[in-house]
Design a protein around this motif. Structure first.
Motif, PDB file in Angstrom:
ATOM      1  N   UNK A 165     -14.731  79.351 -28.678  1.00 54.45           N
ATOM      2  CA  UNK A 165     -14.138  78.683 -29.840  1.00 54.45           C
ATOM      3  C   UNK A 165     -14.248  77.168 -29.691  1.00 54.45           C
ATOM      4  N   UNK A 166     -13.998  76.658 -28.482  1.00 51.78           N
ATOM      5  CA  UNK A 166     -14.123  75.212 -28.237  1.00 51.78           C
ATOM      6  C   UNK A 166     -15.550  74.753 -28.459  1.00 51.78           C
ATOM      7  N   UNK A 167     -16.487  75.596 -28.074  1.00 54.61           N
ATOM      8  CA  UNK A 167     -17.905  75.282 -28.304  1.00 54.61           C
ATOM      9  C   UNK A 167     -18.177  75.107 -29.795  1.00 54.61           C
ATOM     10  N   UNK A 168     -17.712  76.041 -30.595  1.00 54.30           N
ATOM     11  CA  UNK A 168     -17.941  75.967 -32.040  1.00 54.30           C
ATOM     12  C   UNK A 168     -17.235  74.767 -32.655  1.00 54.30           C
ATOM     13  N   UNK A 169     -16.033  74.453 -32.167  1.00 49.82           N
ATOM     14  CA  UNK A 169     -15.316  73.271 -32.658  1.00 49.82           C
ATOM     15  C   UNK A 169     -16.096  72.000 -32.354  1.00 49.82           C
ATOM     16  N   UNK A 170     -16.714  71.954 -31.186  1.00 47.20           N
ATOM     17  CA  UNK A 170     -17.524  70.794 -30.821  1.00 47.20           C
ATOM     18  C   UNK A 170     -18.721  70.661 -31.747  1.00 47.20           C
ATOM     19  N   UNK A 171     -19.367  71.786 -32.050  1.00 45.47           N
ATOM     20  CA  UNK A 171     -20.495  71.752 -32.983  1.00 45.47           C
ATOM     21  C   UNK A 171     -20.052  71.239 -34.351  1.00 45.47           C
ATOM     22  N   UNK A 172     -18.862  71.672 -34.791  1.00 50.18           N
ATOM     23  CA  UNK A 172     -18.343  71.222 -36.078  1.00 50.18           C
ATOM     24  C   UNK A 172     -18.052  69.718 -36.052  1.00 50.18           C
ATOM     25  N   UNK A 173     -17.523  69.223 -34.941  1.00 52.87           N
ATOM     26  CA  UNK A 173     -17.272  67.784 -34.809  1.00 52.87           C
ATOM     27  C   UNK A 173     -18.572  66.996 -34.893  1.00 52.87           C
ATOM     28  N   UNK A 174     -19.624  67.526 -34.302  1.00 48.58           N
ATOM     29  CA  UNK A 174     -20.923  66.855 -34.382  1.00 48.58           C
ATOM     30  C   UNK A 174     -21.399  66.811 -35.823  1.00 48.58           C
ATOM     31  N   UNK A 175     -21.236  67.918 -36.546  1.00 41.48           N
ATOM     32  CA  UNK A 175     -21.622  67.940 -37.962  1.00 41.48           C
ATOM     33  C   UNK A 175     -20.830  66.910 -38.757  1.00 41.48           C
ATOM     34  N   UNK A 176     -19.525  66.817 -38.490  1.00 43.24           N
ATOM     35  CA  UNK A 176     -18.683  65.833 -39.175  1.00 43.24           C
ATOM     36  C   UNK A 176     -19.174  64.415 -38.898  1.00 43.24           C
ATOM     37  N   UNK A 177     -19.477  64.146 -37.631  1.00 41.66           N
ATOM     38  CA  UNK A 177     -19.943  62.815 -37.239  1.00 41.66           C
ATOM     39  C   UNK A 177     -21.279  62.483 -37.909  1.00 41.66           C
ATOM     40  N   UNK A 178     -22.166  63.455 -37.990  1.00 37.96           N
ATOM     41  CA  UNK A 178     -23.452  63.246 -38.630  1.00 37.96           C
ATOM     42  C   UNK A 178     -23.281  62.978 -40.123  1.00 37.96           C
ATOM     43  N   UNK A 179     -22.414  63.753 -40.770  1.00 34.30           N
ATOM     44  CA  UNK A 179     -22.184  63.569 -42.197  1.00 34.30           C
ATOM     45  C   UNK A 179     -21.528  62.231 -42.497  1.00 34.30           C
ATOM     46  N   UNK A 180     -20.583  61.830 -41.632  1.00 34.27           N
ATOM     47  CA  UNK A 180     -19.889  60.541 -41.824  1.00 34.27           C
ATOM     48  C   UNK A 180     -20.844  59.366 -41.714  1.00 34.27           C
ATOM     49  N   UNK A 181     -21.883  59.523 -40.888  1.00 36.73           N
ATOM     50  CA  UNK A 181     -22.853  58.439 -40.704  1.00 36.73           C
ATOM     51  C   UNK A 181     -24.039  58.557 -41.656  1.00 36.73           C
ATOM     52  N   UNK A 182     -23.959  59.546 -42.589  1.00 38.16           N
ATOM     53  CA  UNK A 182     -25.016  59.714 -43.559  1.00 38.16           C
ATOM     54  C   UNK A 182     -26.260  60.374 -43.024  1.00 38.16           C
ATOM     55  N   UNK A 183     -26.136  61.084 -41.896  1.00 33.83           N
ATOM     56  CA  UNK A 183     -27.321  61.706 -41.287  1.00 33.83           C
ATOM     57  C   UNK A 183     -27.225  63.223 -41.287  1.00 33.83           C
ATOM     58  N   UNK A 184     -26.117  63.761 -41.793  1.00 37.98           N
ATOM     59  CA  UNK A 184     -25.934  65.206 -41.786  1.00 37.98           C
ATOM     60  C   UNK A 184     -26.474  65.886 -43.028  1.00 37.98           C
TER      61      UNK A 184
END
Length: 353
Positions: A334-353
Motif C-alpha cells: 500500500x505504501x508503494x502505491x501511495x508513493x506512486x500516487x505522490x509521484x503522479x501528483x508531483x508530475x501533474x503539479x509541475x505540468x509534466x503529468x
C-alpha cells in the motif's frame, strides 16, 4: 547438480548469471522469468531448457507460448507466474534479479518454500558482528563524480548512463549517478547485519576495486577487492561458501599504482541523504523512498523530468507519507502505491503529468 531459478533472466544480472551457468555444467536452470523481452527469453529457453518460464507482461504470454510450442516447457505470466517460478520444486536456489519492487512477493514465497536466495550484491558477509566497529561501503561516484548542482541541471539521459566502471542495467546505472544506490545499500546493510546507521560509512572509491570494508574494534580493517565485474559476486552466491575458477580480468597492482578515496557529496546528490533519512525513520518510509525513486528514474529515462528532479520527487513523496511503524506485506505494498500516487501528483503539479 544444482538447479537455479533466475527471476529477471533478460536483464544485466540475469544474462551474466546465465553466462556463468554456460561455463559451469554442474549448474542448471529450473525456471526463468522475464519482464517483456520475449525474443531473448525464447533464445534462453532453447539453450537452457527450463521446465517453467514466466513472462511478466501478460500481453506477451500467447506469443511466447506459440514461439516455444515445440518444447516441453510450461509458460506462465504475471505475479502469480513469477511466484510459481520462485517456488518450483526442482530449484534449490532463486536468483532475484528483477527490477523494482515486484520482486518482493516472489522472494518471500521462495523463502517460505525453503529456497536459498541469491542476492548478487557486493557487500561483505559479516559473521563476527560483536567484533565489528564499522561497516564501510564504497561507491564509484558514478559519471558525475566531483560535479556540483549547477553542472548537473542540463545533463542528458545518455550522459547519466555513461558509467565509468560498471556495465549495468539502465535503472541501477541512474541510481549510481544519483548515489541513491549507495543509500539503498546503507539501508540494506543496516538490516542484513543488524547494525546502527552510525556504524555504516560510505566512501567514494573511484577505481571500483575495493567493494566494501569492515573495521574491527581493534582498528584492523578487512577489505574485499576485485575488478568491477558482477560475475564474481553472482558466481560466489551460486557456490557459497566455495570459490570456483572464474575467467575474468585480474587486478594488476603494479599497473594500478594507487587507490583513491573521497567523501560523498550529499549536498549535490541529495538522494543519498534522503536514503539515510528514510532509513533512520524506518517503518514504511524506506518503501516510499524506494518506490518514489523507481518511478522518478523511469520518468527521467523517458525524458519527462530533469536529473536533479529525481531527488525532488523522492522528497515530495516522503514528506506526504504517514509512516507505518511496523508494516506487514500488505501495508508495504500500500505504501508503494501511495508513493506512486505522490509521484503522479508531483508530475501533474509541475505540468509534466
Amino acid at each position: 547438480m544444482k538447479y537455479i531459478s533466475i527471476l529477471g533472466s533478460t536483464g544485466s544480472i540475469g544474462t551474466q548469471a546465465l553466462e556463468i551457468l554456460r561455463e559451469n555444467r554442474d549448474l542448471k536452470v529450473a525456471a526463468l522469468a522475464a519482464g517483456s523481452n520475449t525474443g531473448l527469453l525464447e533464445r534462453q529457453i532453447r539453450e537452457f531448457r527450463p521446465e517453467l518460464v514466466c513472462i511478466f507482461d501478460e500481453s506477451k504470454v500467447a506469443d511466447l507460448r506459440l514461439a516455444v510450442r515445440d518444447l516441453d516447457v510450461k509458460v506462465v505470466s504475471g505475479m502469480e507466474g513469477l511466484i510459481e517460478a520462485a517456488v518450483i520444486p526442482k530449484a534449490e536456489m532463486v536468483l532475484t534479479a528483477v527490477v523494482g519492487m515486484i520482486g518482493i512477493r516472489p522472494t518471500i514465497a521462495a523463502i517460505q518454500a525453503g529456497k536459498d536466495i541469491a542476492l548478487a550484491n557486493k557487500e561483505t558477509l559479516v559473521t563476527e558482528r560483536d567484533q565489528v566497529e564499522k561497516i564501510i561501503l564504497t561507491a564509484s561516484g558514478g559519471p558525475f563524480r566531483g560535479r556540483k548542482k549547477e553542472e548537473l541541471k542540463e545533463v542528458t539521459v545518455q550522459q547519466a548512463l555513461n558509467h565509468p566502471n560498471w556495465s549495468m542495467g539502465k535503472k541501477i546505472t541512474i541510481d549510481s549517478a544519483t548515489l541513491v544506490n549507495k543509500g539503498l545499500e546503507v539501508i540494506e546493510a543496516r538490516w542484513l547485519f543488524d547494525v546502527d546507521f552510525d556504524k555504516i560509512d560510505v566512501v567514494v572509491q573511484p577505481q571500483s576495486l575495493i567493494h566494501s570494508m569492515v573495521q574491527y574494534v581493534d582498528g584492523g580493517i578487512m577489505a574485499q577487492l576485485g575488478t568491477p565485474d558482477m560475475k564474481l559476486p553472482i558466481q560466489y552466491a551460486f557456490y557459497y561458501p566455495d570459490r570456483m575458477t572464474l575467467n575474468t580480468q585480474r587486478v594488476d597492482f603494479a599497473k594500478l599504482g594507487s587507490i583513491g578515496f573521497e567523501t560523498p557529496d550529499g549536498d549535490t546528490f541529495r538522494g543519498f541523504r534522503l536514503a539515510y533519512r528514510a532509513g533512520r525513520a524506518g517503518g514504511s518510509m524506506p518503501t516510499v523512498f524506494n518506490a518514489a525513486n523507481e518511478r522518478a528514474v523511469s520518468e527521467f529515462l523517458n525524458g519527462n523530468i530533469r536529473f536533479l528532479e529525481i531527488a525532488d520527487i523522492i522528497e515530495y513523496a516522503m514528506e506526504r507519507h504517514e509512516k507505518v511503524e511496523n508494516p506487514d506485506l500488505n501495508e508495504i505494498l500500500k505504501a508503494e502505491q501511495e508513493a506512486y500516487e505522490s509521484v503522479r501528483e508531483r508530475m501533474q503539479a509541475s505540468g509534466k503529468g
